[in-house]
Design an enzyme around this catalytic site. Structure first.
Site, mmCIF file in Angstrom:
data_model
loop_
_atom_site.group_PDB
_atom_site.id
_atom_site.type_symbol
_atom_site.label_atom_id
_atom_site.label_comp_id
_atom_site.label_asym_id
_atom_site.label_seq_id
_atom_site.Cartn_x
_atom_site.Cartn_y
_atom_site.Cartn_z
ATOM 1 N N LYS A 22 -57.387 -77.795 -42.914
ATOM 2 C CA LYS A 22 -58.076 -76.495 -42.200
ATOM 3 C C LYS A 22 -58.269 -75.447 -43.360
ATOM 4 C CE LYS A 22 -55.164 -73.353 -40.470
ATOM 5 N NZ LYS A 22 -55.052 -72.033 -40.853
ATOM 6 N N ASN A 23 -57.490 -75.381 -44.293
ATOM 7 C CA ASN A 23 -57.394 -74.308 -45.291
ATOM 8 C C ASN A 23 -58.582 -74.609 -46.523
ATOM 9 O OD1 ASN A 23 -55.911 -72.846 -43.657
ATOM 10 N ND2 ASN A 23 -54.061 -72.959 -44.735
ATOM 11 N N CYS A 117 -51.191 -59.586 -38.856
ATOM 12 C CA CYS A 117 -50.825 -60.559 -37.816
ATOM 13 C C CYS A 117 -49.546 -60.828 -37.648
ATOM 14 C CB CYS A 117 -51.597 -62.282 -38.230
ATOM 15 S SG CYS A 117 -50.760 -62.757 -39.650
ATOM 16 N N ARG A 122 -50.526 -58.357 -44.201
ATOM 17 C CA ARG A 122 -51.736 -59.461 -44.882
ATOM 18 C C ARG A 122 -52.954 -58.472 -45.283
ATOM 19 N NH1 ARG A 122 -51.969 -65.030 -41.858
ATOM 20 N NH2 ARG A 122 -53.067 -65.735 -43.851
ATOM 21 N N ASP A 305 -46.211 -72.824 -45.426
ATOM 22 C CA ASP A 305 -46.590 -73.152 -44.248
ATOM 23 C C ASP A 305 -45.706 -74.211 -43.486
ATOM 24 O OD1 ASP A 305 -50.188 -72.824 -44.998
ATOM 25 O OD2 ASP A 305 -48.476 -71.390 -44.372
ATOM 26 N N ARG A 397 -55.151 -74.033 -33.490
ATOM 27 C CA ARG A 397 -55.951 -73.161 -34.461
ATOM 28 C C ARG A 397 -55.989 -74.158 -35.730
ATOM 29 N NH1 ARG A 397 -54.802 -67.545 -36.076
ATOM 30 N NH2 ARG A 397 -56.135 -68.168 -37.309
#
Ligand code: EPZ
Length: 418
Positions: A22-23, A117, A122, A305, A397
């Site tokens: 994803k990243n 968030c 952030r 993560d 997500r």
């Protein structure tokens, strides 16, 4: 809203494929804004955040074709809008990644401030300071960033702290700047390297990605490009923890063990048996898990993560361990949910002391952010009885079909709508 119901106790056995990262997908999609020629990306994961980025590019005027093998072709020859609106940006902070490409190619960008968030405030100050150093004028007002520049010029930019998307945003902007840009104290994440490879396939001149000093020689325009997204190291490690927690025997395919030195070392320290192939990792969970401690750091350190997922493993280990979160200021939202399952965790500042226990007991819990929701699924796989996880939109997500992949490994898991 959907929920996920997990009945714990089944050892995970078998083999599943890992999806594209994803990243790495999100910045590569944003990079297509840098050129009027077509960019083809393959191996992209089917995730909500990817859909959101495609929707964002679409409202900028990009035309997007998705083929049957989930390859995507983006044509940004018809970009007619340089504004990224609040209604999209608030659902995905990584929308900020369109800012560098838009300013570099069109001389302007109007981006909704992402806002905070669950895991922290952030800010994006380092993105903005870098663009200013390259000659952009930055104005803030009405919840929006307005960046303008006749043409960006090269600069030497030293990041106050390591920022992944900050490095990616400025690396993209620098590809079309007049002259040479040097990024120092840059992020070394594999996803930064993957983006550099994508940009170089489009005619950019990026050197040093993967080290803390990246040099970009600006060019007048970029061509089309072809790029295959690298495997998702966080998805890989999440399933490794799942196998370790359930005394399982799982092989993960289509992945890249070289991206996971730190998680592999830490899991081996906990007594997990790990064998690596060229693009596979096989994980066998031990009867008893040994207590470990960890501190999150930018790559190649232990990934933030993966912190929540490891906390589940530590909650079921023999002995006590500490988790220290050095990247985000509020990334322990999963602790109170794990405590509902019987975990013995004490948080002090940015550290959590985890006392291992022989078991966790299933209960209804609530997901608060992407990786916290993954950790709750893992906890449900290992807990006695039923765990029901609400707000699973968080998990969609960042994890492609997680319950299907776990079902294929023998988990007792299902999605319940309502
Ligand atoms: C990226 O976020 C990832 N997201 C995150 O993954 C990941 O947790 C994070 O890097 C750290 O590895 C994507 O790549 C899309 P940062 P990013 O800028 O770039 C501070 C997931 O679960 N900072 O590296 O937003 C910031 O507050 C997500 O997939 C500033 O102060 O993170 C944080 O404390 C979650 N000013 C630290 O730096 C800035 O201008 C690192 O943030 C930018 C960042």
């Amino acid at each position: 809203m959907d929920k996920i119901l997990v009945r714990g106790g089944n050892p995970l056995i078998g083999s599943i494929p890992i999806s594209g990262a994803k990243n790495a997908t999100l910045p590569a999609l944003a990079a297509s804004l840098l050129t009027a020629e077509k960019v083809h990306l393959s191996g992209i994961p089917h995730l909500r955040d990817v859909t959101t980025m495609l929707e964002l590019l679409g409202q900028h005027g990009a035309s997007i074709t998705i083929d049957e093998r989930l390859g995507v072709e983006i044509d940004c020859s018809g970009i007619n809008n340089t504004c990224a609106p609040y209604n999209l940006v608030r659902t995905m902070r990584a929308s900020i990644l369109v800012m560098g490409p838009l300013v570099a190619r069109f001389g302007e960008a109007e981006i909704s401030l992402p806002g905070g968030c669950a895991i922290g405030s952030r800010p994006v100050d380092l993105h903005l300071r870098g663009l200013e150093a390259m000659g952009a004028k930055i104005e803030l007002g009405g919840g929006y960033i307005r960046a303008t520049a006749s043409r960006l010029h090269g600069a030497r930019i030293v990041f106050d702290l390591v920022t992944v998307t900050g490095t990616e945003n400025l690396m993209m902007a620098a590809t079309l700047a007049n002259g040479r840009t040097i990024l120092e104290n840059a992020a070394c994440e594999p996803e930064v390297v993957d983006l550099a490879n994508c940009l170089n396939s489009m005619g950019a001149h990026v050197e040093g990605a993967g080290t803390s000093t990246i040099t970009i020689h600006g060019v007048d325009k970029l061509t089309g490009g072809q790029h295959r997204i690298l495997p998702d190291r966080i998805e890989t490690a999440t399933f490794m923890v799942a196998a370790a927690l359930t005394n399982g025997d799982v092989t993960l395919t289509d992945t890249d063990p070289s991206l996971l030195h730190s998680p592999i070392a830490k899991l081996r320290e906990a007594g997990v048996e790990i064998d690596m192939g060229q693009d596979t990792i096989t994980v066998r969970g031990p009867e008893k898990l040994k207590a470990v401690s960890l501190k999150t750091f930018p790559y190649p350190g232990f990934p933030t993560d993966l912190q929540a997922q490891m906390m589940v493993l530590m909650s079921l280990s023999e002995g006590a361990g500490t988790v220290t979160e050095t990247i985000f200021e509020n990334r322990f939202m999963h602790v109170s949910e794990l405590q509902r399952l019987g975990a013995d965790i004490t948080v002090r500042g940015n550290s959590a002391m985890v006392m291992g226990k022989p078991k966790l007991v299933g209960a209804p819990v609530m997901a608060t952010d992407l990786r916290a929701s993954a950790c709750l699924v893992l906890a449900g796989l290992a807990a006695e009885g039923e765990t029901i996880i609400s707000r699973v939109y968080h998990i969609d997500r960042g994890y492609e079909r997680i319950e299907e992949k776990l079902l294929a490994l023998g988990a007792d898991i299902q999605r319940i709508s309502g």
